[in-house]
Write an enzyme that holds these catalytic residues in place. Structure first.
Site, PDB file in Angstrom:
ATOM      1  N   ASP A   1      51.844  27.374  32.701  1.00  0.00           N
ATOM      2  CA  ASP A   1      52.654  26.467  33.603  1.00  0.00           C
ATOM      3  C   ASP A   1      51.390  24.374  33.749  1.00  0.00           C
ATOM      4  O   ASP A   1      51.915  23.930  33.574  1.00  0.00           O
ATOM      5  CB  ASP A   1      51.175  26.840  35.253  1.00  0.00           C
TER       6      ASP A   1
ATOM      7  N   GLU B   1      43.186  37.852  33.712  1.00  0.00           N
ATOM      8  CA  GLU B   1      44.167  37.588  33.584  1.00  0.00           C
ATOM      9  C   GLU B   1      44.572  36.867  32.382  1.00  0.00           C
ATOM     10  O   GLU B   1      45.274  36.775  31.649  1.00  0.00           O
ATOM     11  CB  GLU B   1      44.229  36.635  35.288  1.00  0.00           C
TER      12      GLU B   1
END
Ligand code: GLC
Length: 447
Positions: A180, A413
């Site tokens: 991202d 994550e």
């Protein structure tokens, strides 16, 4: 410094915990969310890895994961990056009411979705399932039904995302790269002139649910919203967007996944007597263009290409290395990529392999999302690619370094790549109990 290998890793406990996480993150018995608080829907490439994880202990769930994901496939073949099965959930931006896929004629009629896509991993995940269970009737029946959907997705990329017919698909939003807020996009997005009134008011939730210092900035988010708005204005149609968008990128990781999945479609067509259509020809061209166009000799690696401004994005980052898994580099280029990873692992200042971004670049940030941390699925892709070229020692460094991180810091994550810092921590960054982290651990341990 030597990396601590196997002896510190308790496989049994890790396997149990990984299975628990995948089961726990499965909602309505049909789809798996990446992390229940932070990402409360089904994500595109996450679910590919999740299916690979389930394949080690629950084949029906592996199959269901891919089937439920493809309920979101659009009639033109596009597979969205989020499938909003659970409509009533609040507290996620941008949710279904933002994307408004139901107003797009081509969108899925079964479920609401986002309007952008993500790296196409599903072809090679399907192939792995077949290779793992070549005699299973259930798996074969699934592949026969699922194969045309993946083929349709690939056709979409060639027909709607390749305006110059070069064999490389473009993306029009940083999120579609899977990375991202990578520094790769920073310079380009700075040139996008956002004027007051260009973007609607919106409220973020991600930075309320995870430490804001580990998340993208508000400025990054304004750009994301701007590019989403642009997509929405064009009903998310690739060819129209290519003409207007300031962000038209031929990404390394995205195209390496497309090429590796093309190869899977070709292999499966041979094995199961299926029709791969024009994929073989397309793939040949894709591999050639990737190798010729995306390599930057001064950097000794591949970089994304900015189609709007006709230039390479000259930075060293993790996407470059995924070309190995797609069998793209010549052997001398492959060796250069392998050497970079080895040098990273041997550095005096101590880095886990592999940081997602160049630690010697001033933008490097070891805590912030895609600006430096170690990501599970990226290590998995590196491991596969290194093995493919016969670099088994380096592949194992990547694998065991990662298992060691999870063993010490939990199923997060992403992780701090600085060895000295990570060694003092008690947990990783971003979401906890993370699905693809669990999937990667299961696959690494069972490999
Ligand atoms: C982030 C990642 C993306 C991933 C998603 C869900 O947006 O950048 O790659 O798919 O989270 O885990």
């Amino acid at each position: 410094m030597d990396i601590q290998f196997r002896p510190t890793i308790k496989d049994e406990a890790l396997i149990k915990e990984a299975q628990r996480i995948l089961n726990h993150n499965t909602w309505e018995g049909r789809y798996t969310v990446p992390s229940s608080k932070l990402y409360p829907y089904q994500w595109n490439w996450d679910s590919g890895f999740v299916a690979m994880g389930f394949a080690h202990f629950d084949i029906p769930r592996a199959i269901k994961e891919l089937e439920s994901l493809f309920e979101g496939q659009w009639e033109n073949g596009m597979l969205p990056h989020i499938v909003f099965h659970s409509k009533k959930r609040e507290g996620y931006f941008p949710g279904p009411s933002y994307w408004q896929s139901s107003k797009v004629p081509e969108a899925s009629k079964l479920v609401e979705t986002s309007g952008i896509t993500q790296p196409p991993v599903h072809g090679f995940i399907m192939e792995r399932l077949f290779n793992q269970y070549p005699n299973s009737k259930e798996v074969k029946a699934f592949i026969k039904a699922f194969y045309p959907k993946v083929l349709k997705l690939h056709k979409y990329y060639y027909e709607h995302r390749d305006p110059n017919k070069e064999g490389l698909a473009f993306i029009f939003h940083p999120w579609a790269s899977g990375r991202d807020n990578s520094p790769l996009w920073d310079d380009l997005v700075k040139t996008i002139p956002i004027k007051p009134g260009d973007i609607p008011k919106y409220k973020r939730y991600d930075n309320l649910k995870a430490d804001p210092s580990e998340r993208p900035s508000d400025k990054d988010y304004d750009i994301y919203v701007y590019l989403m708005e642009l997509g929405r204005r064009h009903n998310y149609d690739g060819n129209a967007i290519a003409k207007e968008s300031p962000f038209v990128i031929q990404d390394t990781l995205f195209n390496a996944m497309l090429i590796r999945s093309n190869e899977a479609l070709i292999n499966l067509a041979d094995e199961l007597d299926l029709d791969a259509g024009p994929i073989e020809d397309w793939n040949e061209q894709s591999k050639k263009t990737f190798e010729e166009k995306l390599w930057v000799e001064e950097l000794g690696m591949y970089t994304p290409y900015d189609l709007r401004n006709e230039k390479h994005i000259r930075m060293k980052e993790i996407g470059a290395f995924t070309a190995l898994y797609a069998d793209i580099p010549s052997s001398s280029r492959a060796r250069k990529l392998r050497n970079y990873i080895e040098e990273m692992a041997d550095r005096e200042d101590g880095f886990r392999v592999m940081p997602s971004f160049d630690p010697d670049h001033w933008i490097f940030n070891p805590k912030k999302y895609w600006k430096g941390p170690v990501w599970p699925q990226m290590n998995w892709l590196l491991y596969q690619g290194l093995n493919r070229y016969g670099f088994h020692g380096t592949a194992n460094r990547v694998k065991y370094d990662f298992l060691d991180l999870v063993n010490k810091l939990g199923f997060h994550e992403y992780y701090d790549p600085r060895r000295a810092v990570a060694d003092q921590q008690t947990h990783g960054y971003g979401g906890a109990d993370f699905s693809w982290t669990a999937a990667v651990v299961l696959d690494f341990i069972n490999d």
